[in-house]
Design a protein around this motif. Structure first.
Motif, PDB file in Angstrom:
ATOM      1  N   ARG A  68       0.920  -1.113  -0.012  1.00  0.00           N
ATOM      2  CA  ARG A  68       0.118   0.084   0.058  1.00  0.00           C
ATOM      3  C   ARG A  68       0.891   1.221  -0.163  1.00  0.00           C
ATOM      4  O   ARG A  68       0.558   2.167  -0.858  1.00  0.00           O
ATOM      5  N   VAL A  69       2.128   1.177   0.845  1.00  0.00           N
ATOM      6  CA  VAL A  69       2.762   2.426   1.056  1.00  0.00           C
ATOM      7  C   VAL A  69       3.618   2.794  -0.310  1.00  0.00           C
ATOM      8  O   VAL A  69       3.456   3.912  -0.791  1.00  0.00           O
ATOM      9  N   TYR A  70       4.057   1.642  -1.132  1.00  0.00           N
ATOM     10  CA  TYR A  70       4.748   1.983  -2.148  1.00  0.00           C
ATOM     11  C   TYR A  70       3.567   2.572  -3.402  1.00  0.00           C
ATOM     12  O   TYR A  70       3.826   3.515  -4.026  1.00  0.00           O
ATOM     13  N   LEU A  71       2.583   2.037  -3.317  1.00  0.00           N
ATOM     14  CA  LEU A  71       1.457   2.409  -4.522  1.00  0.00           C
ATOM     15  C   LEU A  71       0.921   3.936  -4.117  1.00  0.00           C
ATOM     16  O   LEU A  71       0.728   4.919  -4.811  1.00  0.00           O
ATOM     17  N   ALA A  72       1.004   4.415  -2.809  1.00  0.00           N
ATOM     18  CA  ALA A  72       0.723   5.623  -2.485  1.00  0.00           C
ATOM     19  C   ALA A  72       1.968   6.712  -2.823  1.00  0.00           C
ATOM     20  O   ALA A  72       1.502   7.833  -2.959  1.00  0.00           O
ATOM     21  N   ILE A  73       3.392   6.236  -2.659  1.00  0.00           N
ATOM     22  CA  ILE A  73       4.376   7.202  -2.877  1.00  0.00           C
ATOM     23  C   ILE A  73       4.899   7.133  -4.196  1.00  0.00           C
ATOM     24  O   ILE A  73       5.609   8.126  -4.450  1.00  0.00           O
ATOM     25  N   GLN A  83       1.153  -3.113  -9.063  1.00  0.00           N
ATOM     26  CA  GLN A  83       1.108  -3.790  -7.641  1.00  0.00           C
ATOM     27  C   GLN A  83       2.449  -4.549  -7.561  1.00  0.00           C
ATOM     28  O   GLN A  83       3.016  -4.833  -6.420  1.00  0.00           O
ATOM     29  N   LYS A  84       3.008  -4.990  -8.619  1.00  0.00           N
ATOM     30  CA  LYS A  84       4.136  -5.944  -8.681  1.00  0.00           C
ATOM     31  C   LYS A  84       5.282  -5.353  -8.149  1.00  0.00           C
ATOM     32  O   LYS A  84       6.214  -5.933  -7.259  1.00  0.00           O
ATOM     33  N   TYR A  85       5.363  -3.870  -8.209  1.00  0.00           N
ATOM     34  CA  TYR A  85       6.293  -3.200  -7.399  1.00  0.00           C
ATOM     35  C   TYR A  85       6.202  -3.190  -6.154  1.00  0.00           C
ATOM     36  O   TYR A  85       7.214  -3.059  -5.303  1.00  0.00           O
ATOM     37  N   GLY A  86       4.966  -2.898  -5.721  1.00  0.00           N
ATOM     38  CA  GLY A  86       4.710  -2.875  -4.432  1.00  0.00           C
ATOM     39  C   GLY A  86       5.014  -4.054  -3.510  1.00  0.00           C
ATOM     40  O   GLY A  86       5.366  -4.192  -2.340  1.00  0.00           O
ATOM     41  N   GLU A  87       4.815  -5.314  -4.244  1.00  0.00           N
ATOM     42  CA  GLU A  87       4.861  -6.523  -3.631  1.00  0.00           C
ATOM     43  C   GLU A  87       6.340  -6.851  -3.425  1.00  0.00           C
ATOM     44  O   GLU A  87       6.908  -7.411  -2.649  1.00  0.00           O
ATOM     45  N   ARG A  88       7.038  -6.330  -4.535  1.00  0.00           N
ATOM     46  CA  ARG A  88       8.427  -6.218  -4.597  1.00  0.00           C
ATOM     47  C   ARG A  88       9.173  -5.756  -3.200  1.00  0.00           C
ATOM     48  O   ARG A  88      10.051  -6.088  -2.465  1.00  0.00           O
ATOM     49  N   LEU A  89       8.750  -4.651  -3.163  1.00  0.00           N
ATOM     50  CA  LEU A  89       9.236  -3.893  -1.813  1.00  0.00           C
ATOM     51  C   LEU A  89       8.817  -4.580  -0.633  1.00  0.00           C
ATOM     52  O   LEU A  89       9.571  -4.650   0.360  1.00  0.00           O
TER      53      LEU A  89
END
Length: 239
Positions: A68-73, A83-89
């Motif tokens: 969630r944080v990744y997608l927000a910032i 989404q895949k980058y958020g999951e990667r983080l």
């Protein structure tokens, strides 16, 4: 006067930020994603945005909440909002490193104290952190185990109950942490002797950790875990 370091039976530890370099882990992952899309990110800016997004009312448990944080910032960092980058983080937590002095200091301290982990991370992530640190803990409490997160006093009460079940009390605990907000302030209010590991002593601001409403002067203060281990060795040598 604070109790001598040689008098405690338990040392309780914040894990993420004190023993595990989560800021370094986050910055590395952001940088890798940026490089893949032909961009760059400022690490401290990323931490500042992370901190603001992480401590919102709709936050999930850590590190699951990193999706969630990744997608927000991501838009503010010029990174793709997929989404895949958020999951990667989130999954990068599995490879976060301990600070260079963490494992050796813990191994030394474990010879004389019962080391207890107290982490806001979920158990799945803690399992990776514990392995990275050399499996030094006598016991461990995660957000999954307590049903809450520090600085909620209920988290600490779970640990107090555990220590009491072994015939001891919070007076036998030295609580060790880098976060003024999550650990040092509340541990003081609960009557614990505490030790602040000021990991960001050479940097400005609070990085990825929320700023406390007020600063709490700790009973013990070191800028590294090695400093604590050395002080313990000196205290025990005087016995």
């Amino acid at each position: 006067m604070s109790k001598s370091l040689s008098e405690f039976k338990y040392m309780t530890f914040d894990v993420v930020g004190t023993l595990i370099d989560f800021e370094g882990g986050l910055k590395t992952c952001f940088a890798e994603i940026a490089a893949e899309v032909g961009s760059t990110v400022d690490g401290e800016q990323a931490l500042s945005l992370y901190r603001a997004a992480r401590y919102s009312k709709d936050a999930d448990l850590f590190p699951d909440d990193l999706v969630r944080v990744y997608l927000a910032i991501a838009p503010k960092l010029g990174l793709p909002t997929e989404q895949k980058y958020g999951e990667r983080l989130r999954d990068s937590a599995k490879s976060w490193k301990g600070f260079a002095d963490s494992a050796a200091a813990l191994a030394s301290l474990a010879k004389d104290y019962r080391l207890v982990a107290m982490t806001n991370a979920r158990r799945w992530a803690f399992d990776f952190f514990e392995k990275e640190l050399g499996n030094p803990f006598y016991a461990a409490f995660t957000a999954d185990d307590t049903g809450t997160e520090k600085p909620d006093p209920a988290f600490f009460e779970k640990v107090f109950d555990y220590v009491a079940s072994e015939g001891h009390s919070k007076d036998d605990i030295l609580h060790v942490a880098q976060s003024q907000y999550h650990d040092i302030g509340i541990s003081r209010k609960l009557g614990l002797t505490n030790c602040w590991i000021e990991r960001r002593h050479a940097e400005k601001g609070y990085g990825g950790t929320i700023e406390p409403a007020e600063f709490t002067k700790p009973d013990y203060h070191f800028t590294s875990m090695a400093g604590l281990a050395d002080a313990v060795a000196a205290a025990r040598a005087r016995l």
